[in-house]
Design a protein around this motif. Structure first.
Motif, PDB file in Angstrom:
ATOM      1  N   HIS A 211       1.670  41.138   3.766  1.00 43.65           N
ATOM      2  CA  HIS A 211       2.808  41.589   4.648  1.00 43.65           C
ATOM      3  C   HIS A 211       4.220  40.349   4.533  1.00 43.65           C
ATOM      4  CE1 HIS A 211       4.956  43.915   7.661  1.00 43.65           C
ATOM      5  NE2 HIS A 211       5.080  42.918   8.357  1.00 43.65           N
ATOM      6  N   ARG A 212       3.869  39.196   4.749  1.00 45.23           N
ATOM      7  CA  ARG A 212       4.815  38.255   4.948  1.00 45.23           C
ATOM      8  C   ARG A 212       5.408  37.959   3.365  1.00 45.23           C
ATOM      9  NH1 ARG A 212       3.617  31.954   6.359  1.00 45.23           N
ATOM     10  NH2 ARG A 212       3.581  32.883   8.448  1.00 45.23           N
TER      11      ARG A 212
ATOM     12  N   GLN B 251       5.409  40.429   1.214  1.00 47.12           N
ATOM     13  CA  GLN B 251       6.472  41.843   1.214  1.00 47.12           C
ATOM     14  C   GLN B 251       7.784  41.436   1.703  1.00 47.12           C
ATOM     15  OE1 GLN B 251       4.696  45.280   2.377  1.00 47.12           O
ATOM     16  NE2 GLN B 251       6.264  46.390   1.718  1.00 47.12           N
ATOM     17  N   GLU B 252       7.806  40.802   2.883  1.00 48.81           N
ATOM     18  CA  GLU B 252       8.965  40.558   3.882  1.00 48.81           C
ATOM     19  C   GLU B 252       9.926  39.763   3.063  1.00 48.81           C
ATOM     20  OE1 GLU B 252       8.003  39.779   7.703  1.00 48.81           O
ATOM     21  OE2 GLU B 252       8.405  41.683   8.325  1.00 48.81           O
TER      22      GLU B 252
ATOM     23  N   ILE C  15      -3.584  45.725   7.728  1.00 42.71           N
ATOM     24  CA  ILE C  15      -2.602  45.201   7.039  1.00 42.71           C
ATOM     25  C   ILE C  15      -2.893  43.663   7.007  1.00 42.71           C
ATOM     26  CG2 ILE C  15      -0.189  44.734   6.634  1.00 42.71           C
ATOM     27  CD1 ILE C  15       0.357  47.151   8.304  1.00 42.71           C
TER      28      ILE C  15
ATOM     29  N   LEU D  75      -1.227  43.233  12.998  1.00 37.67           N
ATOM     30  CA  LEU D  75      -1.307  43.656  11.522  1.00 37.67           C
ATOM     31  C   LEU D  75      -2.549  44.098  11.278  1.00 37.67           C
ATOM     32  CD1 LEU D  75       1.520  41.487   9.826  1.00 37.67           C
ATOM     33  CD2 LEU D  75       1.686  43.766  10.519  1.00 37.67           C
TER      34      LEU D  75
END
Length: 312
Positions: A88-89, A91-92, A83, A78
């Motif tokens: 990112h985590r 967002q997931e 990113i 990432l």
């Protein structure tokens, strides 16, 4: 010289003991086993946008050394794409929560309330909702929308077809398509999963009703209508039908509030296809309505109340 990776062994991680202070064992690439008392957990240190950050990868032994290394490598991937792994985590996690709320049933309910029930007649909307309840909810109701694939829809349709209800299968497929297209329009679905199923279902066997096209047949029907001696409201409904040429369901559900005697017209706010309709009323049609008005208007919203009970 590149920094060494994978410094630790599985036995080292398993046998590592804590002390009075926090102990840290580096595996390389920013991956660290942190030991605090009896607890062991994984950290990943990395830099993003010039700042040093820490990402928790879980506790040991729930997250093994191999799992931690895999998570480290994914985070590095990432970073190469510019990113932030932490963002990112998050967002997931948000997406998973959204998907948990965005189930097939929830989307169906929203589509029905916001769109379908406002575009078609009440009876038509209710029939379609029952089709969804009976044929799709048992298998799809709690499924997140984005988890549903064409194969899931095929499973639903195949069960209907195996019972010999091919026409119903076509109707259900159309309803599922409408729900997913609404989901796409409201950013809750990525695509209409039924679009690749075109041509899959067997064709329905169309049974055409006998059409009256000979003058003597039409004449005989009109005479039979005039000679009918059944219920007064039913007789009136039959006599007005050839004068308005609307669907039988619309005629059966004619409301007094839709009749405009001043303009001699029947004003339907919506028909089966959802479009409004204004039907001009001839002198004969107005006469029939005037004839039945004293009989039914004072006790029913419907012009032909007894005939409404037979609506399918």
């Amino acid at each position: 010289m590149a920094r060494q990776l994978n410094k630790l062994s599985a036995n080292e991680v398993k046998n590592a003991k804590g002390s009075g202070k926090i102990r840290k064992l580096a595996d390389g690439g920013g991956l660290t086993l942190v030991i605090k008392g009896e607890s062991k957990y994984w950290w990943l240190r990395y830099r993003f946008a010039g700042n040093e950050k820490t990402l928790s990868l879980g506790s040991y032994p729930q997250v093994s050394l191999a799992d931690a290394r895999k998570a480290r490598d994914e985070a590095k991937g990432l970073l190469k794409q510019n990113i932030d792994p932490s963002a990112h985590r998050q967002q997931e996690s948000t997406q998973r929560a959204s998907d948990g709320e965005n189930t097939f049933r929830a989307l169906c309910e929203d589509w029905y309330q916001q769109k379908h029930s406002a575009e078609v007649t009440e009876s038509h909307a209710v029939r379609n909702w029952r089709r969804l309840e009976i044929y799709t909810f048992p298998q799809l109701a709690r499924r997140p929308i984005r988890s549903i694939q064409p194969a899931d829809i095929l499973h639903v349709l195949d069960k209907i077809v195996k019972k010999g209800n091919v026409e119903t299968a076509h109707r259900v497929k159309t309803l599922i398509s409408l729900v997913f297209r609404y989901g796409v329009a409201t950013s809750r679905a990525d695509s209409d999963v039924t679009r690749d199923l075109t041509g899959y279902l067997p064709k329905t066997q169309v049974k055409h009703q006998h059409a009256l096209y000979k003058p003597d047949e039409v004449s005989r029907l009109l005479k039979d209508i005039q000679a009918y001696q059944g219920h007064f409201a039913t007789s009136a409904a039959l006599r007005i039908s050839p004068l308005v040429f609307t669907r039988p369901g619309d005629t059966r559900q004619m409301l007094w509030e839709q009749i405009n005697f001043d303009k001699a017209q029947w004003e339907l706010p919506s028909t089966k296809n959802g479009a409004p309709l204004i039907v001009p009323l001839s002198h004969q049609a107005v006469a029939i309505l005037k004839e039945i008005e004293p009989v039914t208007k004072h006790r029913s919203l419907y012009v032909f109340p007894e005939s409404v009970s037979s609506t399918g």
